[in-house]
Design a protein around this motif. Structure first.
Motif, short mmCIF file in Angstrom:
data_model
loop_
_atom_site.label_atom_id
_atom_site.label_comp_id
_atom_site.label_asym_id
_atom_site.label_seq_id
_atom_site.Cartn_x
_atom_site.Cartn_y
_atom_site.Cartn_z
N GLU A 326 12.01 9.00 66.02
CA GLU A 326 12.20 9.28 64.83
C GLU A 326 11.37 10.95 64.57
O GLU A 326 10.36 11.04 65.02
N THR A 328 10.34 13.96 62.23
CA THR A 328 9.91 14.28 60.70
C THR A 328 10.84 15.58 60.05
O THR A 328 11.32 16.26 61.19
N GLU A 333 7.77 14.85 66.24
CA GLU A 333 7.97 13.29 66.19
C GLU A 333 6.89 12.78 65.32
O GLU A 333 5.88 12.90 65.28
N THR A 363 8.28 14.36 54.94
CA THR A 363 9.36 13.61 54.69
C THR A 363 9.74 13.64 53.07
O THR A 363 9.06 13.61 52.25
N ARG A 368 8.34 6.05 54.59
CA ARG A 368 7.87 6.63 55.74
C ARG A 368 6.67 7.52 55.81
O ARG A 368 5.66 7.14 56.59
#
Length: 442
Positions: A326, A328, A333, A363, A368
């Motif tokens: 994932e 940002t 990462e 984000t 998240r």
């Protein structure tokens, strides 16, 4: 999820939002407040914010000039930013009502000393009022004396690439400390003092240096300067030892004005991990920190940890995150476990009290952000349980503000800001972290 809808939210609004956020957390898993005993007495909960990124119209600074020249590394001009220069009381009230007890803020050298050797008492009074407002709301202010920007005159004479730059910085630190005196709770000289070394470690930052150098050349021509230098883009081989001496002299100057004030330094402390021999990580950690470890040992009452991600290194240098990782909105990462790892590193390497002075995520998916906060705090509590002296968690940032080269395109804030009306709208993550802070404050 309840949101605050007015510019100056009432306590009822905040409590309602915090309750809703707490209910959402309960549905997702065990409440973080269940481990209340893990946090030491006096633990600081809050947010961090800088002057240039939030105040707006910092026209006497090096950054302002470079934002308005071509080529430039800046996607946007800072302009009015969040207008926090005028709306600081609203911001501090919001942070207090959310449940925080600490406010990390920057004072702007370019405002305080707009011309070499001439200090503005009006601007020093302004920052005194900011700190008084923090105190009135029960917030303990942590003051950063330099957050990347410098006065234009300082950049025009070569910035931190000139031999007498430490003395000039220390003079400013002494003046500001004398004026602000006991209003400060803690202070740090530089924000991420090793930022120039980070460029050599993270390829995505190094890639922008060509544009930065071209921009510096244009700035030098525009100001008729033989060497126009900005802190983040200076030659690290020249600037690093001068910055270290500036920190030492600045530390001494602040201490001379206020002997009992805890003074530290913050570092960018990304989690360096090896995908091969462990020695690879050791090599890159040395490249990231250099001699700042020994400087912090001798001239810091505490160390500020500022961690956002990890850096993977292999035999040929930094490598990309694992497939499917994932990412940002800032392009690195999603890896909240990095915070605990850098806390452990700092404890072992430096051995001073540790304050998490920045931890956050860019984000537009606030779920998240909540997940990042929860996972980062889980690791932080593990460190405390291991006996490591961690004394704060300050989230970056209270507001969606001006994020340097990325402009207004990435959002770290707990509160959104309408750049036309300047209305602050706290997100669910603001209530979530505020509820955790309230539950664990002593």
């Amino acid at each position: 999820m309840t949101r605050i809808s007015r510019d100056n939210p009432s306590r009822r609004d905040v409590v309602a939002g915090a309750t809703a956020a707490g209910m959402a957390s309960a549905l997702a898993g065990p409440a973080l407040g269940a481990r209340r005993a893990s946090y030491p007495p006096g633990f600081l909960w809050g947010t961090a914010i800088s002057a240039h990124q939030s105040e707006g119209n910092n026209t006497n600074s090096d950054a302002w000039l470079m934002e308005n020249l071509k080529p430039t590394i800046f996607k946007d001009r800072s302009g009015d930013a969040c207008d926090s220069y005028h709306r600081y009381a609203e911001d501090i009230a919001l942070a207090a009502k959310l449940g925080f007890n600490c406010y990390r803020l920057g004072i702007e050298w370019a405002r305080i000393e707009p011309n070499e050797g001439h200090f503005s008492n009006a601007e020093l009074d302004h920052y005194a009022k900011v700190l008084e407002t923090c105190r009135a709301h029960g917030m303990r202010p942590m003051v950063t004396f330099n957050h990347f920007t410098t006065p234009l005159w300082f950049a025009m004479r070569g910035g931190f690439e000139v031999a007498d730059s430490p003395a000039l910085f220390a003079r400013y630190c002494g003046k500001a400390a004398e004026h602000l005196g006991g209003l400060m709770d803690r202070a740090t000289t530089f924000n991420e003092a090793n930022i120039g070394l980070l460029v050599s470690v993270m390829p995505q930052l190094a890639a922008g240096m060509a544009v930065a150098k071209a921009s510096l050349a244009v700035a030098a021509k525009a100001t008729d300067s033989p060497l126009f230098s900005r802190l983040a883009y200076a030659d690290p081989a020249i600037a690093t030892p001068l910055l270290q001496e500036a920190h030492r002299q600045g530390y001494d100057a602040i201490k001379a004005a206020r002997p009992g004030l805890p003074v530290g330094v913050t570092l960018t402390t990304q989690d360096v991990q090896s995908v091969g021999p462990a020695s690879l990580a050791d090599e890159y950690r040395h490249r990231l920190y250099g001699d700042w470890v020994s400087v912090a040992r001798s001239h810091a009452d505490f160390i500020g940890i500022q961690t956002y991600t990890r850096i993977l290194v292999g035999p040929n240098g930094p490598v990309a995150p694992p497939p499917g990782a994932e990412m940002t909105a800032a392009g690195y990462e999603f890896y909240p476990a990095a915070l605990a790892n850098t806390i452990r590193w700092a404890h072992a390497a430096i051995g001073k009290p540790i304050y998490v002075t920045e931890s956050g995520i860019a984000t537009d998916d606030d779920t998240r952000r909540i997940a990042f906060i929860d996972q980062a705090l889980e690791g932080l509590r593990d460190c405390i349980d291991e006996g490591i002296p961690v004394h704060s968690y300050l989230y970056w940032s209270l507001l969606d503000n001006f994020e340097w080269g990325a402009g207004y395109g990435v959002h770290f804030g707990l509160a959104a800001v309408d750049l036309k009306t300047f209305k602050r709208t706290p997100k669910p993550s603001a209530f979530h972290l505020g509820a955790i802070a309230r539950a664990n404050r002593t």
